[in-house]
Design a protein around this motif. Structure first.
Motif, mmCIF file in Angstrom:
data_model
loop_
_atom_site.group_PDB
_atom_site.id
_atom_site.type_symbol
_atom_site.label_atom_id
_atom_site.label_comp_id
_atom_site.label_asym_id
_atom_site.label_seq_id
_atom_site.Cartn_x
_atom_site.Cartn_y
_atom_site.Cartn_z
ATOM 1 N N TYR A 196 13.938 -15.320 8.322
ATOM 2 C CA TYR A 196 13.231 -15.668 9.555
ATOM 3 C C TYR A 196 12.730 -17.107 9.480
ATOM 4 C CZ TYR A 196 9.819 -15.633 13.315
ATOM 5 O OH TYR A 196 9.119 -15.942 14.451
ATOM 6 N N TYR A 197 12.147 -17.487 8.355
ATOM 7 C CA TYR A 197 11.884 -18.889 8.033
ATOM 8 C C TYR A 197 12.832 -19.287 6.910
ATOM 9 C CZ TYR A 197 7.254 -18.628 10.371
ATOM 10 O OH TYR A 197 6.232 -18.475 11.278
ATOM 11 N N ASN A 230 21.618 -14.268 11.923
ATOM 12 C CA ASN A 230 20.177 -14.474 11.725
ATOM 13 C C ASN A 230 19.530 -15.126 12.942
ATOM 14 O OD1 ASN A 230 17.867 -14.224 10.008
ATOM 15 N ND2 ASN A 230 17.940 -16.429 9.669
ATOM 16 N N ASP A 231 20.267 -15.913 13.703
ATOM 17 C CA ASP A 231 19.711 -16.462 14.947
ATOM 18 C C ASP A 231 19.326 -15.334 15.908
ATOM 19 O OD1 ASP A 231 19.848 -19.059 14.141
ATOM 20 O OD2 ASP A 231 21.575 -19.604 15.363
ATOM 21 N N LYS A 256 16.107 -13.719 14.626
ATOM 22 C CA LYS A 256 14.926 -14.516 14.957
ATOM 23 C C LYS A 256 14.507 -14.308 16.407
ATOM 24 C CE LYS A 256 15.806 -18.189 11.580
ATOM 25 N NZ LYS A 256 16.130 -19.626 11.386
ATOM 26 N N PRO A 282 9.696 -23.068 8.937
ATOM 27 C CA PRO A 282 10.865 -23.248 9.804
ATOM 28 C C PRO A 282 11.665 -24.505 9.498
ATOM 29 C CG PRO A 282 8.960 -22.579 11.088
ATOM 30 C CD PRO A 282 8.460 -22.893 9.711
ATOM 31 N N PHE A 329 9.352 -10.785 5.445
ATOM 32 C CA PHE A 329 10.688 -10.888 6.018
ATOM 33 C C PHE A 329 11.515 -9.614 5.888
ATOM 34 C CE2 PHE A 329 10.227 -15.615 4.834
ATOM 35 C CZ PHE A 329 9.491 -15.833 5.988
ATOM 36 N N HIS A 380 16.514 -5.707 10.334
ATOM 37 C CA HIS A 380 16.005 -6.050 11.659
ATOM 38 C C HIS A 380 16.918 -5.539 12.771
ATOM 39 C CE1 HIS A 380 13.480 -8.948 9.382
ATOM 40 N NE2 HIS A 380 12.630 -8.678 10.344
ATOM 41 N N GLY A 400 8.108 -23.459 15.788
ATOM 42 C CA GLY A 400 8.708 -22.342 15.068
ATOM 43 C C GLY A 400 7.719 -21.409 14.415
ATOM 44 N N SER A 401 6.449 -21.833 14.284
ATOM 45 C CA SER A 401 5.457 -20.955 13.637
ATOM 46 C C SER A 401 4.143 -20.859 14.416
ATOM 47 C CB SER A 401 5.156 -21.451 12.215
ATOM 48 O OG SER A 401 4.521 -22.720 12.242
ATOM 49 N N GLU A 437 12.898 -10.878 16.747
ATOM 50 C CA GLU A 437 11.562 -10.853 16.145
ATOM 51 C C GLU A 437 10.555 -11.622 16.993
ATOM 52 O OE1 GLU A 437 10.149 -9.227 13.238
ATOM 53 O OE2 GLU A 437 11.840 -8.119 14.083
ATOM 54 N N ASP A 438 10.994 -12.762 17.528
ATOM 55 C CA ASP A 438 10.095 -13.534 18.400
ATOM 56 C C ASP A 438 9.765 -12.742 19.667
ATOM 57 O OD1 ASP A 438 9.852 -15.690 16.725
ATOM 58 O OD2 ASP A 438 11.488 -16.821 17.644
#
Length: 429
Positions: free
Chosen positions: A326-327, A50-51, A54, A383, A211, A182, A352-353, A57-58
């Motif tokens: 993601y969060y 998941n890291d 993220k 987050p 998500f 993702h 984070g947001s 996605e970022d």
């Protein structure tokens, strides 16, 4: 006193260290590697994957905002390799900590016989025994089930499935749907009942919309048969590799006919972690109370203290949970489900947001408070909600009411709206 602990996961390892700290002679027996499912196959695997999600996605969001110009590709094989290497490093740390605490660690498969444990042809007698053998993926009785994989197989995949069918409706199903959708898989979730029924409907809809928007969710369906590259449900075929995420089966066979077990195969315990046998205790997933690593650790401590003659009981009130997306999607529910006053608030822009404010994706917090000023339910998407919810859980177990939060001072900047919402409710009589 000689104490033997079977299972080196969160419950067993913590129990062995606690018992050793109390001055007892402790032997910990682990079949594979210390850390249990959480470290080797479950929670930490999800964290590692998941890291990467993220980051991707970022990067996509930053490109859409014109901040960066690059498209990022990644190697799934290098991701799984890196996760394995990181896990192996953590295993070495845990082994060192356990042995340094004075625990004797043995690798091998244990067998119970009278008041002793046999491992590697060695007979080890005990005064007290703690069983913390964990659980394994539940395999539904579906024709062709052998064609499916489980979370245990994720790190052995050599490529990302083009299409993935997840059978399950809970946290594990949601987390892997998030990861693989993702990563580029076309994902279907098949639910026998309702998807994420543990969540409030507003919170669930936020999760689905923000998500896992590309995941196709099928509720109230029955799988007829699983094939190698497709499945059959309700006389309809869906193509893809099948992943079981339908719960856990306790590894209680080691204690069959020795201690009492329940309908789901779990070892029956009281709040002192004692089984039907006065000298045998159980903790963690094998006891089937709740699939939660911090709870398993706490149960391990309680089991060890009682095995050492120190009376102690487990408190299962206001247990905090989280879904790793993601969060963080964190929540706690009380036993009291009386109707009460309900309210919600969007999350705050911050660490984070911040870069999600323009699209209105800053999270959501929702609360239900009863007439006694107690929290019935609390949900938070942000987050940092995982950390905040743990402290709220502690305060609730101590009997704090929302009125006591009127002067609560959080650290700024914070993305979590929990305290803001609780303080807002504290102003109403």
């Amino acid at each position: 006193m000689d104490i033997v602990v079977i299972g080196g996961g969160p419950a067993g390892r913590t129990a062995s260290i606690e018992a050793a700290s109390l001055g007892e002679n402790v032997t910990l027996i682990e079949r594979n590697e210390v850390g249990g499912t959480c470290l080797n196959e479950g929670c930490m695997v999800v964290c590692g994957l998941n890291d990467v999600v993220k980051f991707l996605e970022d990067a996509k969001n930053f490109k859409n905002l014109g901040i960066i110009n690059d498209d990022y590709n990644f190697s799934f094989n290098n991701v799984t390799k890196g996760v394995k290497e990181t896990i192996n490093k953590i295993i070495k740390v845990l082994e060192y900590e356990t042995k340094d605490a004075g625990v004797k660690v043995l690798k091998g498969t244990a067998e119970l016989k009278n008041n002793s444990v046999i491992v590697n042809n060695e007979n080890i007698e005990y005064d007290k025994l703690i069983i913390a053998t964990g659980a394994r993926p539940f395999i539904p009785e579906i024709e062709g089930a052998e064609n499916a994989i489980t979370y245990k197989d994720i790190l052995n995949l050599t490529e990302i499935p083009e299409e993935l069918i997840i059978i399950g409706s809970g946290v594990i199903a949601a987390e892997f749907a998030n990861i693989f959708s993702h990563f580029g898989s076309k994902v279907h979730i098949l639910c026998r009942n309702e998807f994420l029924s543990v969540l409030d409907n507003d919170i669930k809809q936020y999760v689905v919309k923000h998500f896992i928007p590309d995941v196709i969710i099928h509720e109230n369906v029955q799988t007829n048969k699983i094939y190698k590259n497709y499945i059959s449900i309700n006389n309809t075929e869906i193509s893809g590799k099948t992943l079981f995420a339908a719960g856990m089966t306790p590894n209680s066979e080691i204690a069959a006919n020795i201690v009492g077990t329940g309908e789901r195969g779990h070892i029956v315990i009281d709040n002192r972690m004692q089984t039907s046998h006065e000298n045998i205790y159980a903790a963690g997933d094998v006891a089937g109370k709740t699939g939660n690593t911090p709870i398993s650790r706490a149960e391990g401590v309680i089991a060890a203290r009682n095995a050492c003659g120190i009376y102690s009981e487990m408190d299962y009130k206001f247990i905090p949970y989280a879904i790793n997306l993601y969060y963080d999607v964190a929540f706690l529910n009380s036993d009291n489900q009386d109707e009460g006053m309900e309210g919600y608030i969007p999350g705050s822009g911050g660490p984070g947001s911040f870069w999600r404010v323009l699209e209105g994706m800053t999270g959501l917090t929702k609360i239900n408070v009863n007439e006694n000023r107690d929290i019935n339910n609390l949900y938070s998407i942000s987050p940092s909600s995982r950390t905040s919810m743990a402290y709220i859980s502690k305060l609730m177990r101590e009997g704090q009411k929302i009125d006591n939060f009127d002067d609560f001072m959080e650290v700024h900047p914070s993305t979590d709206a929990i305290y803001k919402l609780i303080r807002f409710f504290a102003r109403f009589e």
